[in-house]
Design an enzyme around this catalytic site. Structure first.
Site, PDB file in Angstrom:
ATOM      1  N   THR A 180      22.059 -65.616 -96.855  1.00 44.74           N
ATOM      2  CA  THR A 180      21.825 -66.197 -96.938  1.00 44.74           C
ATOM      3  C   THR A 180      22.446 -67.487 -96.245  1.00 44.74           C
ATOM      4  O   THR A 180      23.856 -67.298 -96.856  1.00 44.74           O
ATOM      5  CB  THR A 180      21.063 -67.245 -98.208  1.00 44.74           C
ATOM      6  OG1 THR A 180      19.980 -66.417 -99.476  1.00 44.74           O
ATOM      7  CG2 THR A 180      20.672 -68.533 -98.670  1.00 44.74           C
ATOM      8  N   ARG A 208       6.681 -65.301-102.742  1.00 42.45           N
ATOM      9  CA  ARG A 208       7.446 -65.532-103.810  1.00 42.45           C
ATOM     10  C   ARG A 208       8.727 -66.285-102.861  1.00 42.45           C
ATOM     11  O   ARG A 208       8.973 -67.016-102.142  1.00 42.45           O
ATOM     12  CB  ARG A 208       8.498 -63.740-103.729  1.00 42.45           C
ATOM     13  CG  ARG A 208      10.120 -64.276-104.995  1.00 42.45           C
ATOM     14  CD  ARG A 208      11.589 -64.426-104.067  1.00 42.45           C
ATOM     15  NE  ARG A 208      12.512 -64.721-104.687  1.00 42.45           N
ATOM     16  CZ  ARG A 208      13.827 -64.794-104.039  1.00 42.45           C
ATOM     17  NH1 ARG A 208      13.346 -65.611-102.902  1.00 42.45           N
ATOM     18  NH2 ARG A 208      14.760 -65.050-105.054  1.00 42.45           N
ATOM     19  N   GLY A 210      11.987 -68.498-103.820  1.00 46.55           N
ATOM     20  CA  GLY A 210      12.933 -68.856-104.545  1.00 46.55           C
ATOM     21  C   GLY A 210      14.299 -70.356-104.601  1.00 46.55           C
ATOM     22  O   GLY A 210      13.502 -70.474-104.464  1.00 46.55           O
ATOM     23  N   ASP A 211      15.489 -70.022-104.775  1.00 51.79           N
ATOM     24  CA  ASP A 211      16.052 -71.444-105.254  1.00 51.79           C
ATOM     25  C   ASP A 211      16.052 -72.175-104.508  1.00 51.79           C
ATOM     26  O   ASP A 211      16.723 -73.332-104.413  1.00 51.79           O
ATOM     27  CB  ASP A 211      16.993 -71.031-106.335  1.00 51.79           C
ATOM     28  CG  ASP A 211      18.883 -70.589-105.479  1.00 51.79           C
ATOM     29  OD1 ASP A 211      18.244 -69.471-104.598  1.00 51.79           O
ATOM     30  OD2 ASP A 211      19.821 -70.030-105.046  1.00 51.79           O
ATOM     31  N   THR A 230      23.855 -69.194-103.394  1.00 51.70           N
ATOM     32  CA  THR A 230      23.770 -68.422-103.077  1.00 51.70           C
ATOM     33  C   THR A 230      23.372 -67.476-103.890  1.00 51.70           C
ATOM     34  O   THR A 230      24.668 -67.251-104.962  1.00 51.70           O
ATOM     35  CB  THR A 230      24.140 -68.307-101.234  1.00 51.70           C
ATOM     36  OG1 THR A 230      23.574 -66.703-101.182  1.00 51.70           O
ATOM     37  CG2 THR A 230      25.629 -68.162-102.259  1.00 51.70           C
ATOM     38  N   GLY A 231      22.214 -66.719-104.072  1.00 50.94           N
ATOM     39  CA  GLY A 231      22.245 -65.291-104.805  1.00 50.94           C
ATOM     40  C   GLY A 231      20.810 -65.202-105.439  1.00 50.94           C
ATOM     41  O   GLY A 231      19.799 -65.390-105.354  1.00 50.94           O
ATOM     42  N   GLY A 233      17.915 -66.123-106.542  1.00 45.77           N
ATOM     43  CA  GLY A 233      17.492 -67.286-107.016  1.00 45.77           C
ATOM     44  C   GLY A 233      16.251 -66.843-107.935  1.00 45.77           C
ATOM     45  O   GLY A 233      16.907 -69.120-108.479  1.00 45.77           O
TER      46      GLY A 233
HETATM   47  N1  ASP Z   1      19.262 -67.371-103.301  1.00 45.14           N
HETATM   48  C1  ASP Z   1      17.868 -66.631-102.216  1.00 45.14           C
HETATM   49  C2  ASP Z   1      16.987 -66.531-102.976  1.00 45.14           C
HETATM   50  O1  ASP Z   1      17.175 -65.877-104.051  1.00 45.14           O
HETATM   51  C3  ASP Z   1      18.660 -65.243-101.814  1.00 45.14           C
HETATM   52  C4  ASP Z   1      20.111 -65.231-101.676  1.00 45.14           C
HETATM   53  O2  ASP Z   1      21.061 -66.408-101.672  1.00 45.14           O
HETATM   54  O3  ASP Z   1      20.916 -64.097-101.265  1.00 45.14           O
HETATM   55  O4  ASP Z   1      16.071 -66.295-102.234  1.00 45.14           O
END
Ligand code: ASP
Length: 312
Positions: A180, A208, A210-211, A230-231, A233
């Site tokens: 991301t 789906r 994410g954040d 990032t992470g 989500g």
């Molecule tokens: N935050 C992103 C999501 O959940 C994924 C990521 O940052 O690795 O879609």
């Protein structure tokens, strides 16, 4: 004082195991864009908003990041991308969800921000809006790379949970499913902006979200601070991570606020990282995972990193 910071995703478990063969290319992408856009921020040519947009576009174009071309594949083997952007001085924002035909999802989000209404569009309507505004559209197939196909095939064979194949076969899969991208900036006029773009997580279920496209979760900017996360989500959504950082920063240091946010997402499975810059010219790049691709431009000085170390 001008600052541009970028991330190219956080992830991985356990101790840092060193760079993969593909990592120098990622570092190079970040170095190049920081040097070009940083200099143009410095001479006043770019606003913070345009700098974060172009930074994210450059990373969307780098196929080794999980955004734009080279995004990860969802459960059905397709690419659906999310992006959002926010301008600090007036909290104007734009976001797209589930686009599959845009070369630069962040540019569509930027266009929404500029027009002011609506803030968020999804799916085919978001793609069509981009086309109607003259923004570059591509064939969905053009976005797919061999690396992502291989990661998806492995995910499918293992019937894994979304994103769970990270790091288990670096030789073939590199840092699987991460990448991301995001950017935050402070320009010469003291204005802040933040932008984030992603293909989501390998094998994510149809629909789906994410954040990343959610203002206040993956992205936030106001007069005092700009944040891109990032992470995993879902945990960043459940804790309103990016906006929480801004709230904490009214009474805590930037670093304390960033650390508190990462501590809050952790109990919900939300391992990851973030980048943030404030109006006083402080920048932080904390992460709680094995790695986070990241880079900063601070008044001409460039630093990039992946694991614990940073490099000039
Ligand atoms: N935050 C992103 C999501 O959940 C994924 C990521 O940052 O690795 O879609």
């Amino acid at each position: 004082m001008v600052i541009l910071a970028v991330h190219g995703g956080a992830g991985g478990d356990g101790p840092w195991r060193g760079m993969t063969d593909a990592d120098p290319q990622r570092l190079n992408c970040m170095r190049l864009l920081l040097s070009d856009l940083g200099a143009r921020l410095n001479n006043g040519e770019l606003s913070a908003l345009e700098a974060v947009t172009q930074a994210v576009e450059a990373m969307e174009d780098e196929a080794l990041f999980n955004a734009g071309r080279g995004s990860v594949l969802d459960a059905s083997g397709a690419i659906t991308m999310d992006a959002s952007i926010m301008r600090g001085e007036d909290q104007a924002a734009g976001a797209v969800v589930g686009v599959s035909k845009a070369r630069h999802p962040i540019r569509i989000a930027h266009q929404l921000l500029e027009e002011g209404w609506p803030v968020m569009l999804n799916g085919e309507a978001a793609d069509a809006y981009g086309v109607a505004k003259g923004l570059e559209a591509v064939e969905p197939e053009w976005l797919v790379t061999e690396l992502r196909r291989a990661q998806w095939a492995k995910w499918k064979a293992n019937k894994s949970a979304p994103g769970s194949t990270d790091e288990d076969d670096e030789a073939m899969l590199d840092h699987d499913g991460m990448g991301t991208v995001g950017a935050v900036a402070l320009d010469r006029k003291g204005r802040l902006a933040a932008a984030t773009s992603t293909g989501g997580m390998t094998g994510k279920p149809d629909g789906r979200i994410g954040d990343t496209p959610i203002i206040g979760a993956g992205t936030w900017a106001d007069k005092d601070v700009a944040v891109s996360c990032t992470g995993v989500g879902e945990a960043f959504i459940r804790t309103c991570a990016a906006r929480s950082l801004a709230a904490y920063h009214t009474s805590e240091s930037l670093l304390e606020s960033g650390q508190r946010v990462l501590d809050e997402v952790a109990p919900y499975g939300g391992r990851g990282g973030l980048i943030a810059v404030n109006a006083s010219g402080e920048v932080i790049v904390p992460f709680q995972t094995m790695l986070m691709y990241r880079g900063t431009y601070v008044n001409g000085a460039i630093e990039v990193g992946i694991g614990p170390q940073t490099y000039d």
